[in-house]
Motif scaffolding. Structure first.
Motif, PDB file in Angstrom:
ATOM      1  N   UNK A   1       0.820  -1.220   0.000  1.00  0.00           N
ATOM      2  CA  UNK A   1       0.000   0.000   0.000  1.00  0.00           C
ATOM      3  C   UNK A   1       0.847   1.260   0.000  1.00  0.00           C
ATOM      4  N   UNK A   2       2.178   1.120   0.054  1.00  0.00           N
ATOM      5  CA  UNK A   2       3.066   2.284  -0.050  1.00  0.00           C
ATOM      6  C   UNK A   2       3.232   2.613  -1.532  1.00  0.00           C
ATOM      7  N   UNK A   3       2.181   3.177  -2.095  1.00  0.00           N
ATOM      8  CA  UNK A   3       2.133   3.403  -3.538  1.00  0.00           C
ATOM      9  C   UNK A   3       1.333   4.662  -3.816  1.00  0.00           C
ATOM     10  N   UNK A   4       1.232   4.986  -5.082  1.00  0.00           N
ATOM     11  CA  UNK A   4       0.362   6.078  -5.523  1.00  0.00           C
ATOM     12  C   UNK A   4      -0.869   5.504  -6.212  1.00  0.00           C
ATOM     13  N   UNK A   5      -1.246   4.285  -5.815  1.00  0.00           N
ATOM     14  CA  UNK A   5      -2.344   3.611  -6.505  1.00  0.00           C
ATOM     15  C   UNK A   5      -1.864   3.161  -7.870  1.00  0.00           C
ATOM     16  N   UNK A   6      -2.698   3.290  -8.857  1.00  0.00           N
ATOM     17  CA  UNK A   6      -2.300   2.921 -10.224  1.00  0.00           C
ATOM     18  C   UNK A   6      -1.269   3.927 -10.725  1.00  0.00           C
ATOM     19  N   UNK A   7      -0.048   3.465 -10.984  1.00  0.00           N
ATOM     20  CA  UNK A   7       1.007   4.393 -11.391  1.00  0.00           C
ATOM     21  C   UNK A   7       0.871   4.796 -12.852  1.00  0.00           C
ATOM     22  N   UNK A   8       0.380   3.889 -13.681  1.00  0.00           N
ATOM     23  CA  UNK A   8       0.206   4.192 -15.100  1.00  0.00           C
ATOM     24  C   UNK A   8      -1.276   4.230 -15.444  1.00  0.00           C
ATOM     25  N   UNK A   9      -1.615   5.116 -16.353  1.00  0.00           N
ATOM     26  CA  UNK A   9      -2.993   5.210 -16.819  1.00  0.00           C
ATOM     27  C   UNK A   9      -3.304   4.058 -17.767  1.00  0.00           C
ATOM     28  N   UNK A  10      -4.545   3.562 -17.718  1.00  0.00           N
ATOM     29  CA  UNK A  10      -5.006   2.703 -18.800  1.00  0.00           C
ATOM     30  C   UNK A  10      -4.904   3.494 -20.094  1.00  0.00           C
ATOM     31  N   UNK A  11      -4.317   2.898 -21.101  1.00  0.00           N
ATOM     32  CA  UNK A  11      -4.043   3.633 -22.336  1.00  0.00           C
ATOM     33  C   UNK A  11      -5.304   3.788 -23.181  1.00  0.00           C
ATOM     34  N   UNK A  12      -5.543   4.986 -23.687  1.00  0.00           N
ATOM     35  CA  UNK A  12      -6.634   5.239 -24.621  1.00  0.00           C
ATOM     36  C   UNK A  12      -6.025   5.325 -26.019  1.00  0.00           C
ATOM     37  N   UNK A  13      -6.403   4.407 -26.892  1.00  0.00           N
ATOM     38  CA  UNK A  13      -5.801   4.295 -28.212  1.00  0.00           C
ATOM     39  C   UNK A  13      -6.903   4.279 -29.273  1.00  0.00           C
ATOM     40  N   UNK A  14      -6.511   4.434 -30.516  1.00  0.00           N
ATOM     41  CA  UNK A  14      -7.476   4.348 -31.610  1.00  0.00           C
ATOM     42  C   UNK A  14      -7.964   2.914 -31.747  1.00  0.00           C
ATOM     43  N   UNK A  15      -9.148   2.778 -32.329  1.00  0.00           N
ATOM     44  CA  UNK A  15      -9.704   1.444 -32.538  1.00  0.00           C
ATOM     45  C   UNK A  15      -8.791   0.608 -33.435  1.00  0.00           C
ATOM     46  N   UNK A  16      -8.172   1.262 -34.420  1.00  0.00           N
ATOM     47  CA  UNK A  16      -7.295   0.523 -35.335  1.00  0.00           C
ATOM     48  C   UNK A  16      -6.056   0.026 -34.597  1.00  0.00           C
ATOM     49  N   UNK A  17      -5.501   0.834 -33.693  1.00  0.00           N
ATOM     50  CA  UNK A  17      -4.340   0.375 -32.931  1.00  0.00           C
ATOM     51  C   UNK A  17      -4.740  -0.747 -31.976  1.00  0.00           C
ATOM     52  N   UNK A  18      -5.908  -0.611 -31.367  1.00  0.00           N
ATOM     53  CA  UNK A  18      -6.362  -1.645 -30.433  1.00  0.00           C
ATOM     54  C   UNK A  18      -6.432  -3.011 -31.110  1.00  0.00           C
ATOM     55  N   UNK A  19      -6.750  -3.017 -32.408  1.00  0.00           N
ATOM     56  CA  UNK A  19      -6.841  -4.297 -33.127  1.00  0.00           C
ATOM     57  C   UNK A  19      -5.478  -4.951 -33.308  1.00  0.00           C
ATOM     58  N   UNK A  20      -4.385  -4.196 -33.124  1.00  0.00           N
ATOM     59  CA  UNK A  20      -3.049  -4.792 -33.227  1.00  0.00           C
ATOM     60  C   UNK A  20      -2.644  -5.494 -31.933  1.00  0.00           C
ATOM     61  N   UNK A  21      -3.398  -5.266 -30.859  1.00  0.00           N
ATOM     62  CA  UNK A  21      -3.087  -5.894 -29.577  1.00  0.00           C
ATOM     63  C   UNK A  21      -3.724  -7.273 -29.512  1.00  0.00           C
ATOM     64  N   UNK A  22      -3.194  -8.155 -28.691  1.00  0.00           N
ATOM     65  CA  UNK A  22      -3.795  -9.491 -28.568  1.00  0.00           C
ATOM     66  C   UNK A  22      -5.260  -9.408 -28.178  1.00  0.00           C
ATOM     67  N   UNK A  23      -6.060 -10.314 -28.694  1.00  0.00           N
ATOM     68  CA  UNK A  23      -7.497 -10.313 -28.401  1.00  0.00           C
ATOM     69  C   UNK A  23      -7.762 -10.429 -26.899  1.00  0.00           C
ATOM     70  N   UNK A  24      -6.836 -11.044 -26.165  1.00  0.00           N
ATOM     71  CA  UNK A  24      -7.048 -11.271 -24.735  1.00  0.00           C
ATOM     72  C   UNK A  24      -6.888  -9.992 -23.911  1.00  0.00           C
ATOM     73  N   UNK A  25      -6.316  -8.953 -24.490  1.00  0.00           N
ATOM     74  CA  UNK A  25      -6.098  -7.707 -23.748  1.00  0.00           C
ATOM     75  C   UNK A  25      -7.442  -7.052 -23.439  1.00  0.00           C
ATOM     76  N   UNK A  26      -7.784  -6.871 -22.169  1.00  0.00           N
ATOM     77  CA  UNK A  26      -9.063  -6.222 -21.839  1.00  0.00           C
ATOM     78  C   UNK A  26      -9.143  -4.821 -22.416  1.00  0.00           C
TER      79      UNK A  26
END
Length: 378
Positions: free
Chosen positions: A245-270
Motif C-alpha cells: 500500500x506504499x504506492x500512488x495507486x495505479x502508477x500508469x494510466x489505462x491507455x486510450x488508443x485508436x480502434x485501429x491500434x487496439x486491433x493490433x493488440x492481442x485479443x485477450x487484452x481487456x
C-alpha cells in the motif's frame, strides 16, 4: 503564516519518497490557505500544495521552496434543485474516504464505489478520480477555485473543468503544465438520496466488479464494505503494515488508443470503448468561413486498454523488482509501483522507466504516468 518545522516529503506522501522542503506551511482554514498562496505567488518562490500526498512522486533532492499542507475540513449539506437529490459542499482538505463514509451514513449514492481511495477531496476533481465505473465528473457540480493567474477566488462549474479520463484543466500532466493553474478550496457534489434500505445498483462496471445482477437490490453499506474489501485484497487501502500500500495507486494510466491500434493488440487484452463526443464543437476561422459548416465526420470510438494486462504480458509479474532495488511492483496489483522499504524516488523512477520500455518494446505504446511528478524524470 502558519509555518511548522519542515518534514521530508517521504513522510507526507504515500509513495514514501521525496526530499525536505525549505519551508513547510500548514493551512487549517480557507483564509490561511488563500493568504499563504497569494503571498507565495507574489514572491515568485517555488511552491507545492500537498493534500493526502497519494498522487505524488517527488524527487530526492531538497525542495527549494514552500510546501503547503491543505488541512481544511468540513462538510455542509445543501438543498438541491432536483427532487430526490442533495448537495454536499466539502472543504478541500477533508479526507476523501471520510466523505464517502459520511455520504453512506446519510443515505446518499454516487460516490460509494470510490470508497477507500486515499487523498483529500480537493485533489479529486484535478484528475477526475474514479473506480469501478464511477467518476467524480458524474456528481460534481462546481468547485471554489483560487486562480493562480489572478489570485482571485471564483466558483467554477464542473463543465468548465474539462473533466476527462484522469484529467482536467487543473492537472499538471507529465511533460506539460495545467491549462488553468489554481488551487481548489472546496468541492460541491450532487448525490442521489437512496436511504439506508435496498436499492438497485446503477452502473454495469460496478455491478460486474461486485458480482451483482442488474435487478439485484443492495444497500449502500454493503456496497461500501464490499468495495473496501476488494480494494484491500489489491493492496489499494492504506495500511502501514503492508508495503503493497506504499504506492500512488495505479502508477500508469489505462491507455486510450485508436480502434485501429487496439486491433493490433492481442485479443485477450481487456478493452473498453470510450464514449464518443456526440456534440463536437467545430471551430472555423473567420477568414476561412464560406457560409457552409461541414458535416461532422464519423469514425470508430477510441478504445481504453488495460495497462495492468500490458505490464504483466510484457513479462513483468506482480512483485517484480530490479536487482538491488527497494522499489517493486505490488505483489497484488501489477499497476501499482510500491516502496518496499526505504526506496528513493530515483529507484521508483528507474522501475517506471523499465516498465515503460518493456511495454513499448512488446506492444508499441508508451504508458503514461498517472501521479504528478515533481523533480523526477521518466
Amino acid at each position: 503564516m502558519p509555518e511548522i518545522a519542515p518534514l521530508p516529503l517521504s513522510r507526507l506522501t504515500t509513495l514514501r519518497a521525496g526530499g525536505t522542503p525549505t519551508r513547510l506551511v500548514e493551512a487549517r482554514t480557507t483564509d490561511e490557505l488563500v493568504s499563504t498562496l497569494r503571498d507565495l505567488w507574489a514572491s515568485g518562490e517555488p511552491w507545492l500544495v500537498v493534500g493526502g500526498g497519494s498522487n505524488l512522486l517527488v524527487g530526492d533532492d531538497p525542495f527549494d521552496g514552500t510546501v503547503v499542507l491543505v488541512r481544511t475540513r468540513g462538510i455542509e449539506r445543501l438543498p438541491s434543485p432536483i427532487e430526490g437529490r442533495a448537495r454536499l459542499r466539502v472543504q478541500a482538505g477533508h479526507d476523501w474516504d471520510e466523505l464517502v463514509e459520511y455520504a453512506v451514513a446519510e443515505g446518499l449514492s454516487g460516490i460509494v464505489a470510490m470508497s477507500g481511495i486515499p487523498g483529500t477531496v480537493g485533489a479529486a476533481p484535478v484528475q477526475n478520480v474514479g473506480a469501478y465505473g464511477q467518476e467524480i465528473v458524474q456528481t460534481l457540480v462546481e468547485v471554489e477555485l483560487l486562480d493562480e493567474a489572478t489570485g482571485e477566488v471564483s466558483v467554477v462549474p464542473a463543465a468548465d473543468l474539462k473533466l476527462g479520463f484522469r484529467t482536467s484543466v487543473l492537472k499538471n500532466h507529465y511533460g506539460s503544465v495545467a491549462e488553468r493553474p489554481g488551487v481548489i478550496l472546496s468541492v460541491t457534489l450532487e448525490l442521489r438520496e437512496v436511504g439506508h434500505g435496498e436499492y438497485v445498483l446503477q452502473g454495469p462496471q460496478l455491478r460486474a466488479a461486485l458480482g451483482v445482477a442488474p435487478d439485484q437490490p443492495v444497500t449502500l453499506r454493503w456496497v461500501r464494505e464490499t468495495v473496501l474489501a476488494t480494494r484491500a485484497r489489491k493492496g489499494m487501502v492504506l495500511d502501514d503494515a503492508d508495503p503493497d500500500t506504499s504506492s500512488a495507486g495505479s502508477f500508469f494510466q489505462n491507455a486510450v488508443v485508436s480502434a485501429s491500434f487496439a486491433r493490433t493488440l492481442p485479443d485477450e487484452c481487456p478493452r473498453w470503448p470510450v464514449a464518443p463526443d456526440l456534440d463536437p464543437v467545430t471551430v472555423i476561422p473567420l477568414d476561412r468561413y464560406d457560409g457552409i459548416v461541414p458535416s461532422p465526420t464519423s469514425g470508430e470510438p477510441d478504445v481504453k486498454v488495460s495497462a495492468a494486462w500490458l505490464i504483466e504480458h510484457a513479462g513483468l509479474r506482480k512483485g517484480f523488482r530490479l536487482p538491488r532495488s527497494r522499489a517493486g511492483l505490488s505483489t497484488k496489483h501489477a499497476l501499482a509501483l510500491t516502496n518496499r522499504g526505504g526506496a528513493t524516488a530515483a529507484e521508483l523512477a528507474e522501475l517506471a522507466r523499465f516498465i515503460q520500455g518493456r511495454v513499448q518494446s512488446e506492444f508499441g505504446l508508451i504508458l503514461q504516468p498517472e501521479p504528478v511528478l515533481v523533480g523526477v524524470e521518466l
